[in-house]
Design an enzyme around this catalytic site. Structure first.
Site, mmCIF file in Angstrom:
data_model
loop_
_atom_site.group_PDB
_atom_site.id
_atom_site.type_symbol
_atom_site.label_atom_id
_atom_site.label_comp_id
_atom_site.label_asym_id
_atom_site.label_seq_id
_atom_site.Cartn_x
_atom_site.Cartn_y
_atom_site.Cartn_z
ATOM 1 C CB SER A 142 -0.837 -0.013 1.284
ATOM 2 O OG SER A 142 -1.514 1.211 1.471
ATOM 3 C CE1 TYR A 155 -4.371 -2.165 5.051
ATOM 4 C CE2 TYR A 155 -3.179 -0.145 4.532
ATOM 5 C CZ TYR A 155 -3.872 -1.271 4.121
ATOM 6 O OH TYR A 155 -4.056 -1.505 2.782
HETATM 7 N N1 LIG Z 1 -8.614 -0.277 -1.477
HETATM 8 C C1 LIG Z 1 -7.586 0.471 -1.140
HETATM 9 O O1 LIG Z 1 -7.715 1.686 -0.978
HETATM 10 C C2 LIG Z 1 -6.240 -0.159 -0.956
HETATM 11 C C3 LIG Z 1 -5.108 0.680 -0.980
HETATM 12 C C4 LIG Z 1 -3.843 0.115 -0.814
HETATM 13 C C5 LIG Z 1 -3.720 -1.266 -0.643
HETATM 14 N N2 LIG Z 1 -4.835 -2.056 -0.617
HETATM 15 C C6 LIG Z 1 -4.648 -3.491 -0.431
HETATM 16 O O2 LIG Z 1 -5.224 -4.174 -1.529
HETATM 17 C C7 LIG Z 1 -5.494 -5.523 -1.144
HETATM 18 C C8 LIG Z 1 -6.871 -5.894 -1.617
HETATM 19 O O3 LIG Z 1 -7.833 -5.137 -0.867
HETATM 20 P P1 LIG Z 1 -9.086 -4.449 -1.556
HETATM 21 O O4 LIG Z 1 -8.939 -2.999 -1.391
HETATM 22 O O5 LIG Z 1 -9.342 -5.011 -2.885
HETATM 23 O O6 LIG Z 1 -10.228 -4.869 -0.505
HETATM 24 P P2 LIG Z 1 -11.483 -5.849 -0.625
HETATM 25 O O7 LIG Z 1 -12.049 -5.941 0.746
HETATM 26 O O8 LIG Z 1 -12.381 -5.406 -1.724
HETATM 27 O O9 LIG Z 1 -10.812 -7.241 -1.043
HETATM 28 C C9 LIG Z 1 -10.021 -7.958 -0.117
HETATM 29 C C10 LIG Z 1 -10.330 -9.450 -0.269
HETATM 30 O O10 LIG Z 1 -9.520 -10.178 0.686
HETATM 31 C C11 LIG Z 1 -10.342 -11.184 1.267
HETATM 32 N N3 LIG Z 1 -9.826 -11.603 2.563
HETATM 33 C C12 LIG Z 1 -9.927 -10.971 3.756
HETATM 34 N N4 LIG Z 1 -9.372 -11.703 4.726
HETATM 35 C C13 LIG Z 1 -8.865 -12.813 4.133
HETATM 36 C C14 LIG Z 1 -8.172 -13.948 4.611
HETATM 37 N N5 LIG Z 1 -7.877 -14.094 5.925
HETATM 38 N N6 LIG Z 1 -7.803 -14.896 3.720
HETATM 39 C C15 LIG Z 1 -8.117 -14.774 2.413
HETATM 40 N N7 LIG Z 1 -8.797 -13.734 1.899
HETATM 41 C C16 LIG Z 1 -9.169 -12.765 2.761
HETATM 42 C C17 LIG Z 1 -11.713 -10.541 1.371
HETATM 43 O O11 LIG Z 1 -12.753 -11.513 1.533
HETATM 44 C C18 LIG Z 1 -11.795 -9.783 0.062
HETATM 45 O O12 LIG Z 1 -12.356 -10.593 -0.970
HETATM 46 C C19 LIG Z 1 -5.298 -5.580 0.364
HETATM 47 O O13 LIG Z 1 -4.047 -6.166 0.668
HETATM 48 C C20 LIG Z 1 -5.306 -4.125 0.763
HETATM 49 O O14 LIG Z 1 -4.621 -3.895 1.966
HETATM 50 C C21 LIG Z 1 -6.074 -1.540 -0.779
#
Ligand SMILES: NC(=O)c1ccc[n+]([C@@H]2O[C@H](COP(=O)([O-])OP(=O)(O)OC[C@H]3O[C@@H](n4cnc5c(N)ncnc54)[C@H](O)[C@@H]3O)[C@@H](O)[C@H]2O)c1
Length: 284
Positions: A142, A155
């Site tokens: 991130s 986080y």
């Molecule tokens: N959305 C943002 O603003 C953002 C920014 C920077 C980084 N990220 C990172 O991107 C990645 C994806 O997140 P996202 O934003 O798409 O969120 P999201 O919630 O839409 O998707 C995350 C997915 O991970 C799954 N998940 C949660 N716990 C889990 C576990 N223990 N085992 C397996 N799967 C699990 C959830 O069910 C979900 O389908 C994450 O690592 C997040 O930290 C997101």
């Protein structure tokens, strides 16, 4: 890696958001897929959104558990013989001032965000090396893995660790003479379901931190204002794999904050802005 067609991708956290779009981007490039998540219904919905004729296997997998990730690797190598793209992407967020974070917050977020990546590396990389083909390990960190964000202490700690782990993995692979490469994805806010990541939080690690609410509202507002979609981030990630760009920073603002942080670290105060390390309009 420039050749995707007919090769094999594994995506964790594939049921939603960035993982879902990475899975679809791989399918559009003719890859075979193994998709993992704790949300099995979401995985079915993603599979239905795939172009026809793609070989897809889905598996319930909580990435914080080492044996569950080992089982995922057994499925992928058993079904398809090798893995060429491993996306360690599953992630969750718990917010609030550092001093308000509960032991359950720490255990949950570090379990998924950090141990999830470590488990993926341990379960897949030795077999990917043994396969002898080229490939990439793509870890989702991130912008919060390169800077500091108020209200996101756990986080940020988890995501900084993912950057460090990815940097070390690249060095270890180079020393081992492996063809495998590494990317670390560091987006700022993207419109996904991460602000609702409590939806799959285990009951024994339930949230009891009342101080998360103001930060939660700010993250949601920031996400709503975000000008990059998860599909655009996935597309940039696939391009970075092609170009072998280790750091993937889809948002230009993250570059500026990294530059300021590094100036502060090395004591170059010519461009110092005292408030540049604390932003409450940013987050996961
Ligand atoms: N959305 C943002 O603003 C953002 C920014 C920077 C980084 N990220 C990172 O991107 C990645 C994806 O997140 P996202 O934003 O798409 O969120 P999201 O919630 O839409 O998707 C995350 C997915 O991970 C799954 N998940 C949660 N716990 C889990 C576990 N223990 N085992 C397996 N799967 C699990 C959830 O069910 C979900 O389908 C994450 O690592 C997040 O930290 C997101």
């Amino acid at each position: 890696m420039k050749q995707f067609e007919g090769r094999v991708a594994v995506v964790t956290g594939a049921a939603s958001g960035i993982g879902r779009e990475l899975a679809i981007a791989c399918a559009e490039r003719g890859m075979k897929l193994v998709l993992a998540d704790v949300d099995v219904e979401g995985l079915s919905a993603v599979t239905e959104a795939m172009p026809g004729g793609i070989a897809v296997r889905t598996k319930h997998c909580d990435v914080s558990g080492f044996e569950a990730v080992q089982d995922l690797a057994d499925l992928a190598f058993g079904e398809f013989g090798n893995v060429h793209l491993l996306f360690n992407n599953a992630g969750v967020a718990a917010l609030g001032p550092v001093w308000s974070a509960t032991p359950e917050d720490w255990k949950w977020v570090l379990g998924v965000n950090l141990l999830g990546v470590a488990n993926g590396i341990r379960s897949f990389v030795p077999r990917m090396i043994a396969g002898g083909e080229d490939g990439h390990i793509v870890n989702t960190s991130s912008g919060a893995g390169l800077t500091a964000v108020a209200g996101s202490g756990i986080y940020c700690a988890s995501k900084h660790a993912v950057v460090a782990l990815s940097e070390c993995l690249l060095k270890d692979l180079e020393i081992a003479g492996s063809k495998l490469r590494v990317n670390v994805l560091c987006p700022s806010l993207v419109r996904t379901a991460i602000a609702d990541s409590d939806r799959h939080r285990p009951a024994h690690l339930a949230s009891t931190n009342p101080d998360s609410a103001p930060f939660d509202r700010r993250v949601r507002a920031g996400m709503a204002a975000s000008d990059l979609s998860a599909a655009e981030v996935a597309s940039m990630t696939m391009q970075a794999i092609c170009d072998d760009d280790f750091y993937i920073l889809p948002h230009p603002a993250v570059r500026l904050r990294v530059e300021e942080r590094l100036r502060n670290i090395i004591g170059d105060h010519r461009h110092h802005k005292p408030d540049n390390l604390v932003t409450t309009t940013d987050g996961p």
